[in-house]
Design an enzyme around this catalytic site. Structure first.
Site, PDB file in Angstrom:
ATOM      1  N   GLU A  38       0.824  -1.216   0.000  1.00 21.13           N
ATOM      2  CA  GLU A  38       0.000   0.000   0.000  1.00 21.13           C
ATOM      3  C   GLU A  38       0.859   1.266   0.000  1.00 21.13           C
ATOM      4  O   GLU A  38       1.808   1.373   0.789  1.00 21.13           O
ATOM      5  CB  GLU A  38      -0.952  -0.025   1.213  1.00 21.13           C
ATOM      6  CG  GLU A  38      -1.840   1.197   1.330  1.00 21.13           C
ATOM      7  CD  GLU A  38      -2.727   1.436   0.102  1.00 21.13           C
ATOM      8  OE1 GLU A  38      -3.217   0.458  -0.485  1.00 21.13           O
ATOM      9  OE2 GLU A  38      -2.898   2.609  -0.273  1.00 21.13           O
ATOM     10  N   THR A  82      -6.110   2.854  -5.246  1.00 16.06           N
ATOM     11  CA  THR A  82      -5.907   1.411  -5.169  1.00 16.06           C
ATOM     12  C   THR A  82      -6.731   0.673  -6.219  1.00 16.06           C
ATOM     13  O   THR A  82      -6.244  -0.255  -6.864  1.00 16.06           O
ATOM     14  CB  THR A  82      -6.322   0.868  -3.784  1.00 16.06           C
ATOM     15  OG1 THR A  82      -5.525   1.476  -2.782  1.00 16.06           O
ATOM     16  CG2 THR A  82      -6.130  -0.641  -3.705  1.00 16.06           C
ATOM     17  N   ASP A 257       1.164   0.380  -5.122  1.00 20.55           N
ATOM     18  CA  ASP A 257      -0.003   0.806  -5.925  1.00 20.55           C
ATOM     19  C   ASP A 257       0.051   2.262  -6.374  1.00 20.55           C
ATOM     20  O   ASP A 257      -0.367   2.589  -7.480  1.00 20.55           O
ATOM     21  CB  ASP A 257      -1.336   0.489  -5.223  1.00 20.55           C
ATOM     22  CG  ASP A 257      -1.533   1.214  -3.892  1.00 20.55           C
ATOM     23  OD1 ASP A 257      -0.551   1.701  -3.295  1.00 20.55           O
ATOM     24  OD2 ASP A 257      -2.697   1.279  -3.431  1.00 20.55           O
ATOM     25  N   HIS A 258       0.570   3.155  -5.526  1.00 24.95           N
ATOM     26  CA  HIS A 258       0.612   4.580  -5.876  1.00 24.95           C
ATOM     27  C   HIS A 258       1.440   5.316  -4.837  1.00 24.95           C
ATOM     28  O   HIS A 258       1.896   4.724  -3.861  1.00 24.95           O
ATOM     29  CB  HIS A 258      -0.801   5.183  -5.961  1.00 24.95           C
ATOM     30  CG  HIS A 258      -1.650   4.888  -4.756  1.00 24.95           C
ATOM     31  ND1 HIS A 258      -1.451   5.487  -3.538  1.00 24.95           N
ATOM     32  CD2 HIS A 258      -2.673   4.016  -4.578  1.00 24.95           C
ATOM     33  CE1 HIS A 258      -2.327   5.028  -2.668  1.00 24.95           C
ATOM     34  NE2 HIS A 258      -3.077   4.110  -3.269  1.00 24.95           N
TER      35      HIS A 258
HETATM   36  C1  GP9 Z   1      -9.059   0.346   1.279  1.00 26.90           C
HETATM   37  C2  GP9 Z   1      -7.709   0.440   0.644  1.00 26.90           C
HETATM   38  C3  GP9 Z   1      -7.293   1.862   0.394  1.00 26.90           C
HETATM   39  O1  GP9 Z   1      -9.705  -0.874   1.241  1.00 26.90           O
HETATM   40  O2  GP9 Z   1      -7.477  -0.449  -0.358  1.00 26.90           O
HETATM   41  O3  GP9 Z   1      -7.565   2.363  -0.858  1.00 26.90           O
HETATM   42  P1  GP9 Z   1      -6.909   3.750  -1.357  1.00 26.90           P
HETATM   43  O4  GP9 Z   1      -7.408   4.837  -0.433  1.00 26.90           O
HETATM   44  O5  GP9 Z   1      -5.425   3.612  -1.260  1.00 26.90           O
HETATM   45  O6  GP9 Z   1      -7.371   3.905  -2.741  1.00 26.90           O
HETATM   46 MN    MN Z   2      -3.900   2.485  -2.148  1.00 25.05          MN
END
Ligand code: GP9
Ligand code: MN
Length: 428
Positions: A38, A82, A257-258
């Site tokens: 994340e 995400t 992811d970012h």
């Molecule tokens: C929540 C998580 C966060 O389930 O995957 O998503 P994001 O805020 O990073 O898009």
């Molecule tokens: Mn994310």
């Protein structure tokens, strides 16, 4: 309409790459882990604070001789964050200019996603996440993508101090996810979505065993602390995989992811990178995220090709020995030798080994502004790259908003029967 589909096919066919025979099928029949880091940026790799590595376990995975690591791999997400990353990774379709594909189109659209392709080839497919299943409409989207199982927050024991921010703390989440992983019939495809390293980067006292950075920017300084926690969680997970033998018969794919630190924090970013100030060119490069593929026997090393999240699915299909000569995928295999190294960002900007374009400004690969210094030939290269980027994004948007995949089924693909999939099976 179906005539839009003709345009899409024409574009895709023109840009198809060849499989790399050195890699084709090397992961055939292996279990696959997609490990989602994340908000994890590439700059964290080998980064040190007070002389200490922030992410020692991820670093050693990155440098492992059987890990193929990419150091010019960019996140390409838009507002869907995400969910855009997931959409790109498992469909090779872009997120939308605004909103999220999974929230708006995930339930009803036709998809030809990686989990569906693999389920149809005898794989068990499962996603694991410590947040509620409805976030980003995953509980519906995953059915459209052909996921047989989705182990969301409901499947894990929860206590008062087990969660922080958006869900279960990664260490607690991964320990419990392991109990389900053990029960999956092999070969399986398992996606593990961590969450603790998410803005605002909070973690309980007992897990704060890494110094914060000292930029003075409060939203930035905790980032390395939760990144370190994520790294420890990953380290524990890898030990578990080694103990069970899964480490040896799986392909382990890892990606960020970012960004975790947005471009609004220029001063802090400059400090973290040890620069006086950052330019738009620096900020583009700050959008790099990790992408690694580990497997026993795989020839590892650092690959410098320019690519991004849109390119993951074709790359994995190549390794898994699955032909994609007639699929609708906007990315190009990162291992292909005839790929076009132009990375599209969701706002229409792009980067490549030669040029980076931000708005109407062009930078060369040394970060110098060259907008007014380009000769005719250079201008035409940039125009062609821009044309490619704009067409990719527009055509991908047409596929999503027009639900165009319902007009086209690639060979060796059966449409997913979403009604047959439910995620309310027995909990451990
Ligand atoms: C929540 C998580 C966060 O389930 O995957 O998503 P994001 O805020 O990073 O898009
Ligand atoms: Mn994310």
């Amino acid at each position: 309409s179906s005539s839009d589909m003709d345009k899409v096919l024409k574009f895709i066919n023109k840009n198809r790459t060849e499989d790399n025979i050195q890699y084709f099928g090397k992961a055939k029949g292996k279990n696959v882990f997609i490990f989602h880091l994340e908000s994890f940026q590439q700059f964290l790799i080998d980064y040190k604070v007070d002389g200490k590595e922030v992410t020692p376990n991820i670093n050693s995975f990155y440098h492992n001789q059987n890990t193929l690591s990419f150091d010019n791999f960019f996140n390409q997400v838009g507002q869907g964050k995400t969910s855009d990353a997931e959409t790109m990774l498992e469909n090779s379709l872009y997120g939308l200019p605004s909103g999220s594909v999974t929230s708006t189109y995930g339930t009803d659209n036709t998809f030809q996603a990686l989990p569906a392709m693999l389920s149809q080839r005898g794989y068990t497919t499962a996603s694991f996440h410590g947040d509620v299943g409805s976030f980003w409409n995953r509980n519906n989207t995953y059915k459209s993508w052909g996921y047989q199982y989705f182990f969301d927050k409901e499947f894990y024991k929860d206590k008062a101090d087990y969660s922080v921010g958006y869900g279960l703390k990664d260490k607690i989440f991964l320990k419990q996810a392991a109990q389900y992983i053990e029960q999956l019939p092999q070969p399986f495809y398992a996606k593990i979505i961590t969450v603790t390293n998410h803005y605002p980067y909070q973690i309980d006292k007992q897990n704060q065993d890494f110094p914060k950075t000292t930029t003075g920017d409060n939203t930035v300084d905790g980032y390395v602390q939760t990144a370190h926690y994520l790294d420890q969680a990953f380290g524990e997970f890898i030990s578990y995989l080694k103990k069970t033998g899964l480490y040896d018969n799986s392909m382990i794919v890892m990606y960020g992811d970012h960004y975790g630190i947005s471009n609004n924090h220029k001063k802090a970013i400059a400090q973290l990178l040890g620069k006086d100030k950052v330019t738009d060119y620096d900020l583009v490069n700050f959008q790099k995220v990790p992408f690694m593929i580990h497997m026993n026997g795989l020839q590892g090393g650092i690959n410098h090709t320019y690519g991004g999240e849109i390119d993951v699915m074709p790359t994995l299909l190549d390794l898994m020995g699955i032909k994609n000569t007639d699929t609708i995928q906007f990315g190009q295999d990162l291992l292909a030798t005839n790929r076009r190294q132009v990375v599209a960002f969701r706002n229409g900007d792009f980067t490549s080994p030669q040029y980076t374009k931000v708005g109407s400004t062009v930078y060369n690969n040394k970060g110098e502004k060259v907008t007014d210094k380009l000769n005719k030939k250079e201008k035409s290269i940039i125009d062609q790259d821009q044309e490619y980027v704009t067409s990719s994004l527009d055509l991908s948007d047409k596929v999503i908003t027009g639900d165009l995949l319902r007009f086209y089924t690639p060979s060796n693909f059966k449409n997913v029967n979403k009604q047959d999939i439910t995620y309310n099976y027995t909990k451990s």
